[in-house]
Design a protein around this motif. Structure first.
Motif, PDB file in Angstrom:
ATOM      1  N   GLU A  85       1.935   0.071   8.511  1.00  0.00           N
ATOM      2  CA  GLU A  85       2.231  -1.542   8.661  1.00  0.00           C
ATOM      3  C   GLU A  85       1.929  -2.190   7.272  1.00  0.00           C
ATOM      4  O   GLU A  85       2.364  -3.204   7.034  1.00  0.00           O
ATOM      5  CB  GLU A  85       1.068  -2.068   9.735  1.00  0.00           C
ATOM      6  CG  GLU A  85      -0.046  -2.073   9.378  1.00  0.00           C
ATOM      7  CD  GLU A  85      -1.060  -0.611   9.693  1.00  0.00           C
ATOM      8  OE1 GLU A  85      -2.253  -0.696   9.474  1.00  0.00           O
ATOM      9  OE2 GLU A  85      -0.329   0.368   9.962  1.00  0.00           O
ATOM     10  N   ASP A 108      -0.679   4.022   1.425  1.00  0.00           N
ATOM     11  CA  ASP A 108      -1.299   4.713   2.481  1.00  0.00           C
ATOM     12  C   ASP A 108      -0.415   5.123   3.539  1.00  0.00           C
ATOM     13  O   ASP A 108       0.001   4.136   4.262  1.00  0.00           O
ATOM     14  CB  ASP A 108      -2.541   3.798   2.942  1.00  0.00           C
ATOM     15  CG  ASP A 108      -3.533   4.793   3.659  1.00  0.00           C
ATOM     16  OD1 ASP A 108      -3.163   5.809   4.164  1.00  0.00           O
ATOM     17  OD2 ASP A 108      -4.687   4.285   4.104  1.00  0.00           O
ATOM     18  N   ALA A 145      -5.103  -4.127   1.298  1.00  0.00           N
ATOM     19  CA  ALA A 145      -6.144  -3.887   1.818  1.00  0.00           C
ATOM     20  C   ALA A 145      -7.405  -4.627   1.057  1.00  0.00           C
ATOM     21  O   ALA A 145      -8.012  -5.380   1.558  1.00  0.00           O
ATOM     22  CB  ALA A 145      -6.435  -2.588   2.395  1.00  0.00           C
ATOM     23  N   THR A 157       2.790  -0.931   4.095  1.00  0.00           N
ATOM     24  CA  THR A 157       3.561  -0.102   3.071  1.00  0.00           C
ATOM     25  C   THR A 157       4.708  -1.077   2.937  1.00  0.00           C
ATOM     26  O   THR A 157       5.702  -0.401   2.015  1.00  0.00           O
ATOM     27  CB  THR A 157       3.950   1.139   3.458  1.00  0.00           C
ATOM     28  OG1 THR A 157       5.024   1.111   4.759  1.00  0.00           O
ATOM     29  CG2 THR A 157       2.662   2.042   3.522  1.00  0.00           C
ATOM     30  N   LYS A 217       0.873  -6.963  13.244  1.00  0.00           N
ATOM     31  CA  LYS A 217      -0.249  -6.256  12.668  1.00  0.00           C
ATOM     32  C   LYS A 217      -0.049  -5.995  11.110  1.00  0.00           C
ATOM     33  O   LYS A 217       1.160  -5.507  10.863  1.00  0.00           O
ATOM     34  CB  LYS A 217      -0.858  -5.186  13.400  1.00  0.00           C
ATOM     35  CG  LYS A 217      -1.529  -5.845  14.838  1.00  0.00           C
ATOM     36  CD  LYS A 217      -1.947  -4.505  15.527  1.00  0.00           C
ATOM     37  CE  LYS A 217      -2.662  -4.826  16.899  1.00  0.00           C
ATOM     38  NZ  LYS A 217      -2.962  -3.573  17.518  1.00  0.00           N
ATOM     39  N   PRO A 218      -1.054  -6.157  10.288  1.00  0.00           N
ATOM     40  CA  PRO A 218      -2.301  -6.607  10.719  1.00  0.00           C
ATOM     41  C   PRO A 218      -2.545  -8.187  10.674  1.00  0.00           C
ATOM     42  O   PRO A 218      -1.494  -8.741  10.102  1.00  0.00           O
ATOM     43  CB  PRO A 218      -2.979  -5.951   9.176  1.00  0.00           C
ATOM     44  CG  PRO A 218      -1.883  -5.991   8.210  1.00  0.00           C
ATOM     45  CD  PRO A 218      -0.809  -5.554   8.875  1.00  0.00           C
ATOM     46  N   LEU A 255      -1.127   6.516   6.059  1.00  0.00           N
ATOM     47  CA  LEU A 255      -1.693   6.409   7.570  1.00  0.00           C
ATOM     48  C   LEU A 255      -1.898   4.962   7.863  1.00  0.00           C
ATOM     49  O   LEU A 255      -2.288   4.719   9.097  1.00  0.00           O
ATOM     50  CB  LEU A 255      -3.190   6.936   7.305  1.00  0.00           C
ATOM     51  CG  LEU A 255      -3.423   8.414   6.828  1.00  0.00           C
ATOM     52  CD1 LEU A 255      -4.946   8.838   6.754  1.00  0.00           C
ATOM     53  CD2 LEU A 255      -2.705   9.556   7.858  1.00  0.00           C
ATOM     54  N   ARG A 256      -1.491   3.992   7.065  1.00  0.00           N
ATOM     55  CA  ARG A 256      -1.391   2.832   7.479  1.00  0.00           C
ATOM     56  C   ARG A 256      -0.147   2.220   7.163  1.00  0.00           C
ATOM     57  O   ARG A 256       0.388   1.316   6.202  1.00  0.00           O
ATOM     58  CB  ARG A 256      -2.270   1.749   6.553  1.00  0.00           C
ATOM     59  CG  ARG A 256      -3.861   2.381   7.039  1.00  0.00           C
ATOM     60  CD  ARG A 256      -4.857   1.405   6.699  1.00  0.00           C
ATOM     61  NE  ARG A 256      -4.598  -0.016   7.109  1.00  0.00           N
ATOM     62  CZ  ARG A 256      -5.358  -1.177   6.769  1.00  0.00           C
ATOM     63  NH1 ARG A 256      -6.025  -0.917   5.920  1.00  0.00           N
ATOM     64  NH2 ARG A 256      -5.183  -2.310   7.424  1.00  0.00           N
ATOM     65  N   SER A 304       0.736  -1.462  -0.015  1.00  0.00           N
ATOM     66  CA  SER A 304      -0.007   0.015  -0.001  1.00  0.00           C
ATOM     67  C   SER A 304       0.919   1.368   0.131  1.00  0.00           C
ATOM     68  O   SER A 304       2.000   1.358   0.560  1.00  0.00           O
ATOM     69  CB  SER A 304      -0.872   0.060   1.303  1.00  0.00           C
ATOM     70  OG  SER A 304      -1.692   1.241   1.264  1.00  0.00           O
TER      71      SER A 304
END
Length: 226
Positions: free
Chosen positions: A24, A19, A40, A26, A60-61, A21-22, A17
């Motif tokens: 974990e 993102d 995701a 990337t 995580k995730p 904001l996430r 990803s």
């Protein structure tokens, strides 16, 4: 490390990803004996005992939770036929440009006045604007057409009675080619659950379904492969 013609770093990086904001997701990672990478709405995984890859362990995730509990189908799909029939819907490419403009909250001064009225006196103090952190500028994003046409990544496709986004089917094709696979095998998935595709004996790709059946204003393309 075992000798292989598959570029696993490039393969797993297809599924990371962007993102921020996430963080974990990337990058690829290890978890419970499997390598994972996920955007995701799509995921790739393979057992860690098959090859040594430089991915770190993380909790995580909890990616393993979304893997299907059992394989209940065996549908072989030709990558060449899928690629030929995945005709994209072309749309205008939009470029997003960030530029600094004068902060509207402090009128570009970089400072604001703080006021407090006590029982006997009113207090004033100047401080850095909390919106622009004292710079007097803030970022504003604008859109600009580049003049190019690109495939619509969110165009819906019905394939084997399940809805998918163009971007996910395209990613599946790219992943199969990196694995030198002429076919992939769908082993699980319905309209409402993730579809699992085997690229080979060890590598699995998951794609989340795209609900296109209730979107009358967004007609989907039906892909049929015998």
């Amino acid at each position: 490390m075992k000798t292989t013609s598959i570029n696993y770093i490039e393969l797993f990086n297809l599924f990371i990803s962007k993102d921020e904001l996430r963080p974990e997701i990337t990058h690829p990672f290890k978890q419970e004996g499997l390598y994972f990478a996920t955007v995701a709405i799509g995921l790739i995984c393979m057992p860690t005992d098959k090859i040594d890859l430089p991915f770190n362990e993380q909790a995580k995730p909890q990616a393993k939770r979304i893997l299907p509990e059992q394989e209940n189908m065996n549908v072989v799909i030709s990558i060449q036929e899928l690629e030929e029939k995945l005709v994209p819907e072309m749309i205008d490419e939009v470029e997003y440009i960030a530029e600094d403009v004068e902060c509207k909250d402090c009128d570009g001064h970089g400072a604001v006045e703080w006021e407090f009225s006590g029982n006997k006196k009113t207090y004033y103090e100047e401080m850095d604007c909390p919106v622009c952190s004292g710079s007097g500028l803030e970022s504003e994003q604008s859109e600009r057409l580049t003049g190019n046409k690109i495939p619509n990544p969110d165009k819906g496709y019905i394939f084997n009675d399940v809805g998918y986004r163009y971007c996910e089917l395209e990613r599946l094709i790219k992943a199969a080619k990196l694995c030198n696979a002429l076919t992939v095998t769908k082993v699980a998935g319905t309209r409402n659950t993730a579809s699992a595709f085997k690229l080979n004996e060890h590598i699995t790709v998951l794609i989340m379904p795209y609900n296109i059946y209730d979107e009358e204003d967004k007609p989907s393309i039906v892909i049929t492969i015998p």
